[in-house]
Each structure stands twice: as C-alpha cells, then as structure tokens.
Design a protein around this motif. Structure first.
Motif, PDB file in Angstrom:
ATOM      1  N   MET A 157      14.518   9.436  50.283  1.00 12.21           N
ATOM      2  CA  MET A 157      13.340   9.940  50.963  1.00 12.21           C
ATOM      3  C   MET A 157      13.724  10.862  52.120  1.00 12.21           C
ATOM      4  N   LEU A 158      14.713  10.464  52.911  1.00 10.93           N
ATOM      5  CA  LEU A 158      15.151  11.285  54.031  1.00 10.93           C
ATOM      6  C   LEU A 158      15.703  12.618  53.537  1.00 10.93           C
ATOM      7  N   ALA A 159      16.431  12.585  52.436  1.00 13.10           N
ATOM      8  CA  ALA A 159      16.982  13.826  51.888  1.00 13.10           C
ATOM      9  C   ALA A 159      15.868  14.801  51.503  1.00 13.10           C
ATOM     10  N   LYS A 160      14.781  14.289  50.954  1.00 12.17           N
ATOM     11  CA  LYS A 160      13.651  15.156  50.582  1.00 12.17           C
ATOM     12  C   LYS A 160      13.009  15.765  51.819  1.00 12.17           C
ATOM     13  N   ARG A 161      12.910  14.978  52.901  1.00 10.03           N
ATOM     14  CA  ARG A 161      12.333  15.503  54.136  1.00 10.03           C
ATOM     15  C   ARG A 161      13.209  16.615  54.724  1.00 10.03           C
ATOM     16  N   ILE A 162      14.522  16.426  54.658  1.00 10.36           N
ATOM     17  CA  ILE A 162      15.439  17.465  55.154  1.00 10.36           C
ATOM     18  C   ILE A 162      15.333  18.715  54.290  1.00 10.36           C
TER      19      ILE A 162
ATOM     20  N   THR B   9       7.183  17.340  58.403  1.00 11.96           N
ATOM     21  CA  THR B   9       8.109  16.673  57.492  1.00 11.96           C
ATOM     22  C   THR B   9       8.314  15.197  57.844  1.00 11.96           C
TER      23      THR B   9
ATOM     24  N   PHE C  28       8.866  13.652  60.891  1.00 14.70           N
ATOM     25  CA  PHE C  28       9.680  13.236  62.028  1.00 14.70           C
ATOM     26  C   PHE C  28       8.785  13.092  63.255  1.00 14.70           C
TER      27      PHE C  28
ATOM     28  N   GLN D 108      14.179  14.307  67.060  1.00 18.69           N
ATOM     29  CA  GLN D 108      14.538  13.449  65.929  1.00 18.69           C
ATOM     30  C   GLN D 108      14.962  14.299  64.735  1.00 18.69           C
ATOM     31  N   LEU D 109      14.212  15.361  64.456  1.00 18.61           N
ATOM     32  CA  LEU D 109      14.591  16.254  63.364  1.00 18.61           C
ATOM     33  C   LEU D 109      15.975  16.838  63.629  1.00 18.61           C
TER      34      LEU D 109
ATOM     35  N   VAL E 198      18.835  14.214  62.984  1.00 16.81           N
ATOM     36  CA  VAL E 198      19.033  13.917  61.564  1.00 16.81           C
ATOM     37  C   VAL E 198      19.560  15.156  60.840  1.00 16.81           C
TER      38      VAL E 198
ATOM     39  N   ARG F 149      23.095  15.558  58.750  1.00 16.75           N
ATOM     40  CA  ARG F 149      23.041  15.781  57.301  1.00 16.75           C
ATOM     41  C   ARG F 149      23.517  17.174  56.895  1.00 16.75           C
TER      42      ARG F 149
END
Length: 61
Positions: free
Chosen positions: A1-6, A27, A29, A34-35, A38, A42
């Motif tokens: 899920m985090l990868a999709k947000r990035i 997205t 965050f 915070q964005l 992360v 990543r």
C-alpha cells in the motif's frame, strides 16, 4: 500500500505543479514532512529533489 502511495506521489510530482503539501494529503500522508521522510527512505531523494531532477534526467521514476 505504501509503495502505491509513493508511486502516486511520483506521478503527481511529474505531471502537476501542485504544492508538495497538497500532494502529500492527496496521497494519504499527514503532511509534507511525513511524505518527505517516507519518500526519502524509499526513493533516495526528497520530493522536491525528485521534481527538480525531472528536468535533468527526464523520467526519474
């Protein structure tokens, strides 16, 4: 899920001129800090650096 947000954040950074804070909220965050944290862990650079480097490297994603 985090990868999709990035990935979505990267897309918005490439395709829009929206402020990074707006992209962060869009997205999921809690804000630009915070964005940035992360994204840095990543992607290896901040969202601002990513956007700036698009002009130098073409598709940085």
């Amino acid at each position: 899920m985090l990868a999709k947000r990035i990935e979505k954040a990267k897309q918005l950074l490439k395709e829009t001129h929206d402020p990074i804070t707006e992209i962060a909220f869009a997205t999921g965050f809690n804000g630009s800090s915070q964005l940035a944290n992360v994204f840095q862990s990543r992607v290896g650079m901040s969202p601002r650096e990513f956007r700036r480097n698009l002009g130098n490297f073409g598709d940085a994603g």
